[in-house]
Scaffold this active site. Structure first.
Site, PDB file in Angstrom:
ATOM      1  N   CYS A  93      65.097  25.574   4.949  1.00 59.38           N
ATOM      2  CA  CYS A  93      63.749  25.440   5.531  1.00 59.38           C
ATOM      3  C   CYS A  93      63.601  26.333   6.756  1.00 59.38           C
ATOM      4  O   CYS A  93      62.497  26.802   7.059  1.00 59.38           O
ATOM      5  CB  CYS A  93      63.468  23.985   5.877  1.00 59.38           C
ATOM      6  SG  CYS A  93      64.664  23.232   7.002  1.00 59.38           S
ATOM      7  N   HIS A 101      64.263  19.649  10.510  1.00 55.02           N
ATOM      8  CA  HIS A 101      63.492  20.281   9.432  1.00 55.02           C
ATOM      9  C   HIS A 101      62.483  21.240  10.054  1.00 55.02           C
ATOM     10  O   HIS A 101      61.873  20.954  11.087  1.00 55.02           O
ATOM     11  CB  HIS A 101      62.767  19.211   8.610  1.00 55.02           C
ATOM     12  CG  HIS A 101      62.010  19.762   7.447  1.00 55.02           C
ATOM     13  ND1 HIS A 101      62.622  20.479   6.442  1.00 55.02           N
ATOM     14  CD2 HIS A 101      60.688  19.704   7.132  1.00 55.02           C
ATOM     15  CE1 HIS A 101      61.702  20.842   5.551  1.00 55.02           C
ATOM     16  NE2 HIS A 101      60.530  20.377   5.952  1.00 55.02           N
TER      17      HIS A 101
END
Length: 929
Positions: A278, A854
Site C-alpha cells: 500500500c 496502512h
C-alpha cells in the site's frame, strides 16, 4: 523341462552370488534407517532424496527384521509402479502422501538398496531435491511444471519441470557466464525451440486472470517469481532490426479487447495490493496525479529522453515501467491494475524494497523521483562541477551559478517539475565565519512541533484496603523522571510523593520496581504501571528507615502438579502488592494478619462455624510448623502487639497515619485457634520458591535476603473466601474522562520551524575552513526558489536515542492558495503573485503506528477536477472537507501559474477550476479514517 530347470538353477546361483556381496540383515537395517546415510538424517538444501513405494519398503523391513536371508519375505527388486500414472511418461500420480504411499530415502540409502536388490527393469529412479523454502526445508516431491511456448507459436506448448529454487535466467546470465543451473528456464526454452545463444530473448508469463506480464527480473528463483505449475511462459526473440515482435504477446490483445468494453474516467484506477505494498500504491497514485508529469508520459515525450547509458540510472527500465502504469491507469479501460512488473523493477534496483515488507511511502517516492530523473536525464555525460562558496558575493549571483551548475549535470522532467533551491547559511561558533551555499531540493521534509509533555495512564493503590485501585491519566514531562510521575499523581490524590512507589506489573509479578531518579523514557505506553502508597518511612531492602516494603505475590496451588510443595505446583494470579511492614519484631503470624487486613476488601474472614470446622486441622498444623514460612501461618498471639502486627494501611484520619497506629490483630476478637486461609512463603522476584534463602526463625521474619513474599492459597480456600471479581475491580478517576486533545498545527508553522536556526548535532559537525576543524555550527535553511510542483513531507515519525514514536498531530493545510511569499527570500516579482501561491493536488495518508499501518491517497483528477480516495484497488469520490486529517503524511501542491498553463480550454470567459478545485464542500462525509 531341462532348460527351464537350468535357468532356475542359474538364477538361484546369481542370487546366491549377489547375496555374498550383501551385508547382513541387521547391518542393512542400520545403514538404511540410522547413521549419516540413513533416512533419519536431517534434510540439507540441494541434496537428492528418492521416493520408494511404501508397500515394497514395508516388505523389506519385515525381511530384515526377520533375520533370515533365506526367508520367503524377500522383497525382490524395488518396484515403484504404483507411484506412476503411466509407464510411458513416468509421471507421478497426484496427491501421493508420504508415509502412506511412499517413503523418502537419502541418496546413499537409495543406492545401497539398488545395489542389494536392484530396480525393476525400465523404471526410472524418482529423484527429488531438498529445497529451502521460507522457514522450512522440504523434499520437493512435485516440481513446478511450466508450459513453455514461443511467441510465434502460442498453440504448441512444451511441458518442462523445474525446482522452486531454480533461477529463471536471463540474457545477462549467459553473458556473465553463470553456472548452467542458474538460467535453467531460459536455457531449457532455448534448447526446446532451437534458439541460438547469440539471439536475444525475453520472457513473459501468463497470469491466472489471463493477462500477460514481462518477467523483468529473471535473476530470481521460480519461488520468488511466483511461477506455479501449469503457468504459461512465453519466450520472445528480438527481431534483427532491434525491435520486438510486439510490445506485448499477441494473446494479451484478447484481454485488452475485453477491457475496452469498460470505459471510465481516465486516472480513476485502483492499484492491487500485492502484499504490504500500500505504501507503493499511495506514492504512485500521488505521482500519477501530477498533471504535467502524467502528460509527459501520455504524449510519449519520455521516449525521446530515455537515457540508457547513465551509470547512475537504471537503463530506462524504471521510466518504462512507470510509463506503462501511467498509460494503463489513464486509458480509462481499467477499474484497477496489478503493479507487479513495477514492483519487480523497484526491487531489482533497490534491494531495500525486495520482498513484501511494509515500507515508507515517502522513501519509495524519493527513490522513484531519483530513478525517473536519472533514467530521463537529458545530460548524457556529466561533467565535473566544482561547488563554490558565496565568498561575500551577492545572493542573486551565487544562486544563479548554483542552479546553472545543477542543470549542467541534472536536466530532466523531474528537475523541471519538482526541483527547487535552498539557501543554506552556516556560522562558526568560534571564529564567526559565515558559509553560504545554494543547494537543490526535490521535496521539503518539515518537522512538526513536538510536545514536551507525555500522557501516561497508571493505577494508584492506596494503603486503605477499603479503597479500590484508581486509574489516573497523568501529564508528565516527556524527558522527566519517575519522581515527576509521583508529583503529578500527588496533585490528584493529595498523597505525598514520598509515600509512593512505582512498579511495572507484568504477568502477575513485578517486572520492575523503579527508583525515583530513573527516566520515564524506560516506560512504554503499553506497560501496566501501578503506583503504591507506602508508609512515609518505608523502603525496599536492608538498612533503610524503620519500615520495609514487601513485594507480595498471590499464588494458587495446583493439586495435579503439587510436587512436595515446590513452586512447580503453584500458579501466580491477581495483582501483586507493595506492603509496608515494621522491620523489627515482626513475626510470621503478625505478617499473616497484616496481609489479611490488606486483602480484606476481597477476602472474606472465616465465620465462627468455619473456624469450628477447621479447629481440629488447625490443632495439628499449629503443633508442627505454625510460625514457619511455607506452612500455615500461626504463632503466639502475645508476640503480636499493635506495633508489630499493625496493618500497613492507615484508615482513620487520612493516609499519613503511621503504620503502627493502624488497627492490628490485637484489636480483633480472636480465638485461641483460628482457621488460616493461606500460607506464606519467601520467593524470588519471579514468584518462584527458593527455600535455601529464607530464615526459618520461629518468631521473626528475617530480611537479610530477598524481601519477596508469596501468599499461597489452596484451591478450595481460594474459591470459598477469595472474591476474584472484587479483586479485579477498580475505579476511574475524573481525569480519565477528560479528552486530552492536541492543539492542531498550521502547515505554515511547520515551514517556519523548518527555516528556524538550529545547532548541528555532535554526530554531524561542520568543518570550518577558517578554524581548520569540525565545529557545531548554527545552520539556517531558507527557501530561495520553489518548483512547479512542491512536495511537502510531514515528519511524523520521530526517532531519538531513547524513543520512537509517530506524531498524530493534526496539521491544518489549505486546499487552495497556500502562499509562500513570506517564506521565499529571493526578490519577488510583484506583478506575478501566482508564482508563490499553490493549490493542493494530492495527499499520501498513513494510518496506524510505527510497526504497522496502512497508506492511502487523496488525489484531484486533472481532467475533471474531482477529488477521489484511493485505497489500493478501491476508488471512491470524496469532498474537500474530508481531505484534512491526522493521517496526512505527504502533501503535493501545484503552483497556480502552472495550473492555468495546463488548462485545456483557455478561451473561456471565466477560467475553469484549477486541479485543486473540486465541487464545493457539502455535508456528506465518508469516514476514511
Amino acid at each position: 523341462m531341462a532348460a527351464v530347470a537350468a535357468n532356475v538353477a542359474a538364477a538361484a546361483e546369481d542370487r546366491e552370488s549377489q547375496r555374498e556381496n550383501v551385508p547382513g540383515l541387521e547391518s542393512q537395517r542400520r545403514q538404511i534407517e540410522n547413521g549419516e546415510s540413513g533416512r533419519e538424517r536431517p534434510l540439507r538444501a540441494g541434496e537428492s532424496w528418492f521416493l520408494v513405494e511404501q508397500h515394497w519398503y514395508k516388505q523389506w523391513e519385515v525381511y530384515v527384521q526377520g533375520g533370515d536371508q533365506d526367508s520367503g519375505t524377500f522383497p525382490g527388486c524395488i518396484n515403484n509402479a504404483d507411484l506412476f500414472e503411466d509407464q510411458v511418461n513416468w509421471r507421478l500420480k497426484k496427491g501421493l502422501v508420504e508415509g502412506e504411499d511412499y517413503v523418502l530415502l537419502p541418496a546413499a540409502a537409495w543406492h545401497y538398496l539398488v545395489d542389494w536388490y536392484g530396480l525393476e527393469h525400465g523404471q526410472p529412479p524418482i529423484e527429488r531435491k531438498v529445497v529451502e523454502l521460507p522457514s522450512v526445508q522440504k523434499v520437493e516431491v512435485y516440481p513446478v511444471e511450466l508450459l513453455l511456448v514461443r511467441h510465434s507459436d502460442m498453440d504448441t506448448p512444451h511441458i518442462a519441470q523445474f525446482s522452486h529454487t531454480d533461477s529463471v535466467g536471463s540474457q545477462e546470465d549467459l553473458e556473465c557466464a553463470l553456472p548452467p543451473s542458474t538460467d535453467l528456464v531460459l536455457r531449457t526454452a532455448r534448447e526446446q525451440f532451437l534458439v541460438s545463444p547469440q539471439e536475444e530473448t525475453r520472457l513473459w508469463i501468463k497470469n491466472a486472470e489471463g493477462s500477460f506480464e514481462r518477467l523483468c527480473n529473471t535473476r530470481v528463483t521460480l519461488l520468488d517469481a511466483a511461477l506455479k505449475t501449469g503457468q504459461v511462459v512465453i519466450m520472445e526473440t528480438r527481431n534483427k532490426d532491434g525491435t520486438w515482435p510486439s510490445a506485448q504477446p499477441q494473446a494479451v490483445n484478447t484481454a485488452l479487447e475485453e477491457d475496452e468494453e469498460f470505459q471510465g474516467q481516465p486516472g480513476i484506477c485502483g492499484l492491487t495490493n500485492l502484499g504490504n505494498t500500500c505504501f507503493m500504491n499511495s506514492a504512485l497514485q500521488c505521482l500519477s496525479n501530477v498533471p504535467q508529469l502524467t502528460e509527459y508520459f501520455l504524449k510519449n515525450h519520455y521516449l525521446e529522453e530515455l537515457n540508457f547509458c547513465n551509470p547512475l540510472g537504471m537503463k530506462g527500465e524504471i521510466a518504462e515501467a512507470y510509463a506503462d502504469l501511467v498509460k494503463q491507469a489513464w486509458s480509462g479501460h481499467h477499474r484497477s491494475i496489478v503493479p507487479h512488473v513495477f514492483k519487480t523493477k523497484v526491487g531489482h534496483f533497490a534491494s531495500q524494497f525486495l520482498g513484501y515488507q511494509q515500507h515508507d511511502s515517502q522513501e519509495l517516492l524519493s527513490f522513484l523521483l531519483d530513478g525517473l530523473h536519472e533514467d530521463l536525464n537529458r545530460v548524457k555525460k556529466k561533467e565535473y562541477v566544482e561547488l563554490c562558496d558565496a565568498a561575500g558575493r551577492p545572493d542573486q549571483e551565487v544562486a544563479q551559478e548554483a542552479w546553472q551548475n545543477h542543470k549542467r549535470r541534472n536536466d530532466s522532467v523531474i528537475v523541471d517539475t519538482f526541483h527547487g533551491l535552498f539557501k543554506s547559511t552556516l556560522v562558526c561558533p568560534d571564529c564567526g565565519n559565515v558559509s553560504v551555499t545554494f543547494d537543490p531540493f526535490c521535496y521539503l521534509s518539515v518537522p512538526l512541533p513536538v510536545s514536551h509533555k507525555r500522557v501516561m495512564e497508571v493505577f494508584f493503590v492506596s494503603m486503605d484496603p477499603r479503597r479500590k485501585p484508581e486509574q489516573h491519566r497523568l501529564v508528565v514531562p516527556k524527558k522527566g523522571k519517575i519522581s515527576d510521575l509521583c508529583v503529578a499523581l500527588a496533585k490528584h490524590t493529595g498523597m505525598s510523593p514520598e509515600r509512593m512507589m512505582v512498579a511495572d506489573v507484568f504477568s502477575h509479578r513485578f517486572y520492575k520496581i523503579y527508583q525515583l531518579e530513573e527516566s520515564l523514557s524506560s516506560i512504554l505506553d503499553r506497560d501496566d504501571i501501578f503506583i503504591y502508597e507506602v508508609s512515609g518511612r518505608s523502603a525496599i531492602g536492608e538498612n533503610s528507615r524503620e519500615d520495609v516494603v514487601l513485594p507480595i505475590y498471590l499464588r494458587e496451588r495446583t493439586p495435579a502438579r503439587d510436587y512436595n510443595n515446590s513452586y512447580y505446583g503453584l500458579m501466580l494470579f491477581g495483582h501483586p502488592l507493595l506492603v509496608s511492614v515494621p522491620r523489627d519484631r515482626l513475626s510470621w503470624d503478625a505478617l499473616y494478619h497484616i496481609l489479611l487486613y490488606r486483602l480484606s476488601r476481597y477476602v472474606t474472614r472465616p465465620s465462627s462455624d468455619d473456624e469450628d470446622d477447621g479447629d481440629e486441622k488447625a490443632d495439628m498444623e499449629d503443633k508442627d510448623s505454625m510460625p514457619k514460612p511455607g506452612h500455615v501461618a500461626g504463632g503466639s498471639s502475645q508476640d503480636s502487639g499493635p506495633e508489630q502486627a499493625g496493618p500497613s494501611s492507615g484508615v482513620a484520619g487520612g493516609s499519613r497515619a503511621p503504620v503502627d497506629n493502624s488497627p492490628g490483630p490485637s484489636h480483633w476478637p480472636q480465638r485461641a485457634r483460628r482457621k488460616h486461609l493461606f500460607t506464606l512463603q519467601t520467593v524470588n522476584s519471579n514468584g518462584t520458591s527458593d527455600r535455601s534463602t529464607f530464615n526459618e526463625d520461629t518468631h521473626g521474619v528475617s530480611f537479610s535476603s530477598q524481601p519477596y513474599i508469596a501468599i499461597d492459597w489452596e484451591p478450595e480456600m481460594k474459591k470459598r473466601y477469595y472474591d476474584e471479581v472484587e479483586a479485579e475491580g477498580y475505579v476511574k478517576h475524573d481525569c480519565v474522562g477528560y479528552v486530552l486533545k492536541k492543539a492542531p498545527v498550521r502547515l505554515q508553522e511547520c515551514i517556519e520551524l523548518f527555516t528556524t536556526v538550529e545547532t548541528l548535532e555532535k554526530e554531524n559537525p561542520w568543518y570550518c575552513p577558517t578554524c581548520k576543524q569540525h565545529q557545531l555550527a548554527t545552520k539556517k535553511l531558507d527557501l530561495w526558489m520553489l518548483p512547479e510542483t512542491l512536495i511537502i513531507h510531514l515528519k511524523r515519525f520521530s526517532y531519538t536515542k531513547f524513543s520512537r514514536e509517530k506524531l498524530d498531530t493534526l496539521v491544518e493545510f489549505p486546499i487552495r492558495d497556500l502562499d509562500f511569499s513570506e517564506f521565499v527570500i529571493k526578490p519577488q516579482n510583484e506583478s506575478a503573485p501566482e508564482l508563490y501561491k499553490y493549490d493542493l493536488i494530492a495527499v499520501s495518508n498513513h494510518y496506524g503506528g510505527l510497526r504497522d499501518g496502512h497508506y492511502t491517497t487523496f488525489a484531484c483528477n486533472k481532467d475533471s477536477g474531482q477529488w477521489h480516495y484511493f485505497d489500493d484497488n478501491s476508488v471512491s469520490p470524496v469532498t474537500e472537507n474530508q481531505i484534512e486529517s491526522k493521517a496526512a503524511y505527504v502533501l503535493f501542491y501545484q503552483r497556480q501559474d502552472v495550473a492555468r498553463r495546463l488548462q485545456p480550454q483557455p478561451g473561456l470567459a471565466e477560467p475553469p477550476a484549477s486541479p485543486a478545485c473540486g465541487p464545493p464542500p457539502n455535508s456528506e462525509f465518508m469516514d476514511v479514517n
